[in-house]
Write a protein that holds these residues in place. Structure first.
Motif, PDB file in Angstrom:
ATOM      1  N   VAL A  15       9.489  78.471  34.005  1.00  0.00           N
ATOM      2  CA  VAL A  15       8.362  78.589  33.068  1.00  0.00           C
ATOM      3  C   VAL A  15       8.833  79.213  31.755  1.00  0.00           C
ATOM      4  CG1 VAL A  15       6.205  79.850  32.671  1.00  0.00           C
ATOM      5  CG2 VAL A  15       6.544  78.593  34.787  1.00  0.00           C
ATOM      6  N   GLU A  16       9.663  80.232  31.845  1.00  0.00           N
ATOM      7  CA  GLU A  16      10.179  80.848  30.624  1.00  0.00           C
ATOM      8  C   GLU A  16      11.074  79.890  29.861  1.00  0.00           C
ATOM      9  OE1 GLU A  16      11.906  84.597  31.527  1.00  0.00           O
ATOM     10  OE2 GLU A  16      10.034  85.399  32.312  1.00  0.00           O
ATOM     11  N   ALA A  17      11.893  79.130  30.578  1.00  0.00           N
ATOM     12  CA  ALA A  17      12.727  78.123  29.915  1.00  0.00           C
ATOM     13  C   ALA A  17      11.847  77.066  29.258  1.00  0.00           C
ATOM     14  CB  ALA A  17      13.677  77.482  30.923  1.00  0.00           C
ATOM     15  N   GLY A  18      10.790  76.671  29.922  1.00  0.00           N
ATOM     16  CA  GLY A  18       9.874  75.687  29.356  1.00  0.00           C
ATOM     17  C   GLY A  18       9.215  76.188  28.091  1.00  0.00           C
ATOM     18  N   ARG A  19       8.854  77.458  28.065  1.00  0.00           N
ATOM     19  CA  ARG A  19       8.257  78.033  26.853  1.00  0.00           C
ATOM     20  C   ARG A  19       9.243  78.000  25.703  1.00  0.00           C
ATOM     21  NH1 ARG A  19       5.707  83.250  29.711  1.00  0.00           N
ATOM     22  NH2 ARG A  19       3.961  82.209  30.712  1.00  0.00           N
ATOM     23  N   LEU A  20      10.475  78.403  25.965  1.00  0.00           N
ATOM     24  CA  LEU A  20      11.481  78.402  24.914  1.00  0.00           C
ATOM     25  C   LEU A  20      11.764  76.989  24.413  1.00  0.00           C
ATOM     26  CD1 LEU A  20      14.030  81.000  26.308  1.00  0.00           C
ATOM     27  CD2 LEU A  20      12.578  81.237  24.308  1.00  0.00           C
ATOM     28  N   VAL A  21      11.884  76.052  25.345  1.00  0.00           N
ATOM     29  CA  VAL A  21      12.202  74.679  24.969  1.00  0.00           C
ATOM     30  C   VAL A  21      11.049  74.040  24.212  1.00  0.00           C
ATOM     31  CG1 VAL A  21      12.629  72.378  25.909  1.00  0.00           C
ATOM     32  CG2 VAL A  21      13.877  74.323  26.788  1.00  0.00           C
ATOM     33  N   SER A  22       9.832  74.242  24.670  1.00  0.00           N
ATOM     34  CA  SER A  22       8.704  73.618  23.988  1.00  0.00           C
ATOM     35  C   SER A  22       8.508  74.196  22.593  1.00  0.00           C
ATOM     36  CB  SER A  22       7.428  73.761  24.811  1.00  0.00           C
ATOM     37  OG  SER A  22       7.096  75.116  24.981  1.00  0.00           O
ATOM     38  N   SER A  23       8.672  75.504  22.434  1.00  0.00           N
ATOM     39  CA  SER A  23       8.547  76.073  21.089  1.00  0.00           C
ATOM     40  C   SER A  23       9.676  75.588  20.192  1.00  0.00           C
ATOM     41  CB  SER A  23       8.513  77.596  21.145  1.00  0.00           C
ATOM     42  OG  SER A  23       9.732  78.100  21.644  1.00  0.00           O
ATOM     43  N   GLY A  24      10.876  75.455  20.739  1.00  0.00           N
ATOM     44  CA  GLY A  24      11.988  74.920  19.954  1.00  0.00           C
ATOM     45  C   GLY A  24      11.784  73.470  19.577  1.00  0.00           C
ATOM     46  N   ALA A  25      11.251  72.678  20.500  1.00  0.00           N
ATOM     47  CA  ALA A  25      10.991  71.269  20.207  1.00  0.00           C
ATOM     48  C   ALA A  25       9.912  71.123  19.144  1.00  0.00           C
ATOM     49  CB  ALA A  25      10.591  70.531  21.480  1.00  0.00           C
ATOM     50  N   LEU A  26       8.875  71.944  19.220  1.00  0.00           N
ATOM     51  CA  LEU A  26       7.818  71.883  18.206  1.00  0.00           C
ATOM     52  C   LEU A  26       8.328  72.311  16.834  1.00  0.00           C
ATOM     53  CD1 LEU A  26       4.747  73.229  20.197  1.00  0.00           C
ATOM     54  CD2 LEU A  26       5.159  70.900  19.407  1.00  0.00           C
ATOM     55  N   LEU A  27       9.099  73.380  16.797  1.00  0.00           N
ATOM     56  CA  LEU A  27       9.662  73.816  15.516  1.00  0.00           C
ATOM     57  C   LEU A  27      10.654  72.791  14.968  1.00  0.00           C
ATOM     58  CD1 LEU A  27      10.213  77.631  16.150  1.00  0.00           C
ATOM     59  CD2 LEU A  27       8.554  76.555  14.632  1.00  0.00           C
ATOM     60  N   GLY A  28      11.430  72.186  15.848  1.00  0.00           N
ATOM     61  CA  GLY A  28      12.372  71.150  15.415  1.00  0.00           C
ATOM     62  C   GLY A  28      11.670  69.920  14.874  1.00  0.00           C
ATOM     63  N   ALA A  29      10.590  69.508  15.528  1.00  0.00           N
ATOM     64  CA  ALA A  29       9.826  68.360  15.041  1.00  0.00           C
ATOM     65  C   ALA A  29       9.185  68.680  13.697  1.00  0.00           C
ATOM     66  CB  ALA A  29       8.759  67.968  16.057  1.00  0.00           C
ATOM     67  N   ALA A  30       8.670  69.898  13.557  1.00  0.00           N
ATOM     68  CA  ALA A  30       8.090  70.293  12.269  1.00  0.00           C
ATOM     69  C   ALA A  30       9.158  70.319  11.182  1.00  0.00           C
ATOM     70  CB  ALA A  30       7.418  71.656  12.402  1.00  0.00           C
ATOM     71  N   GLY A  31      10.345  70.792  11.527  1.00  0.00           N
ATOM     72  CA  GLY A  31      11.449  70.785  10.565  1.00  0.00           C
ATOM     73  C   GLY A  31      11.884  69.379  10.205  1.00  0.00           C
ATOM     74  N   ALA A  32      11.863  68.473  11.181  1.00  0.00           N
ATOM     75  CA  ALA A  32      12.220  67.084  10.908  1.00  0.00           C
ATOM     76  C   ALA A  32      11.208  66.426   9.984  1.00  0.00           C
ATOM     77  CB  ALA A  32      12.320  66.303  12.214  1.00  0.00           C
ATOM     78  N   VAL A  33       9.941  66.716  10.208  1.00  0.00           N
ATOM     79  CA  VAL A  33       8.901  66.161   9.339  1.00  0.00           C
ATOM     80  C   VAL A  33       9.023  66.740   7.930  1.00  0.00           C
ATOM     81  CG1 VAL A  33       6.399  66.110   8.944  1.00  0.00           C
ATOM     82  CG2 VAL A  33       7.317  65.627  11.210  1.00  0.00           C
ATOM     83  N   ALA A  34       9.282  68.047   7.850  1.00  0.00           N
ATOM     84  CA  ALA A  34       9.407  68.693   6.544  1.00  0.00           C
ATOM     85  C   ALA A  34      10.660  68.221   5.799  1.00  0.00           C
ATOM     86  CB  ALA A  34       9.431  70.206   6.707  1.00  0.00           C
ATOM     87  N   GLY A  35      11.731  67.987   6.514  1.00  0.00           N
ATOM     88  CA  GLY A  35      12.975  67.576   5.881  1.00  0.00           C
ATOM     89  C   GLY A  35      13.130  66.083   5.717  1.00  0.00           C
TER      90      GLY A  35
END
Length: 104
Positions: A31-51
């Motif tokens: 569950v903790e790994a899932g939280r880290l991965v999902s937050s990283g994936a969301l931030l990465g997708a937001a960065g991809a959209v922004a960039g």
């Protein structure tokens, strides 16, 4: 993940002594790994959209906002994170309760 689990080396055996099963410990780590991965994936997708505007000139035959590419990259990174969490999860579930309690 390995560092995060190692920081909790004293907590996990105490949980096991208090009645948690190894399945509970595995679930806790996943569950903790899932939280880290999902937050990283969301931030990465937001960065991809922004960039995307800046990357348009560097990409050939791929649009910067291609959902298949962004989704594919997210799936690959999530799979890599799941594999990275597997070894610490197994180690945490097999923690030696007696040695940890003796050291405290």
């Amino acid at each position: 993940m390995a560092t995060h689990v190692r920081q909790r080396d004293r907590e996990i055996p105490v949980r096991l002594v208090l009645g948690a099963t190894s399945a509970n410990v595995r679930r806790l780590v996943l569950v903790e790994a899932g939280r880290l991965v999902s937050s990283g994936a969301l931030l990465g997708a937001a960065g991809a959209v922004a960039g995307a505007r800046f990357l348009r000139g560097l990409l050939y035959e791929v649009q910067p906002m291609d959902p298949l590419m962004i989704g594919g990259a997210a799936v690959v990174l999530i799979a890599a994170a799941a594999l990275a969490a597997y070894a610490p999860m197994r180690r945490a579930a097999r923690a030696d309760v007696v040695s940890v309690l003796r050291s405290q």
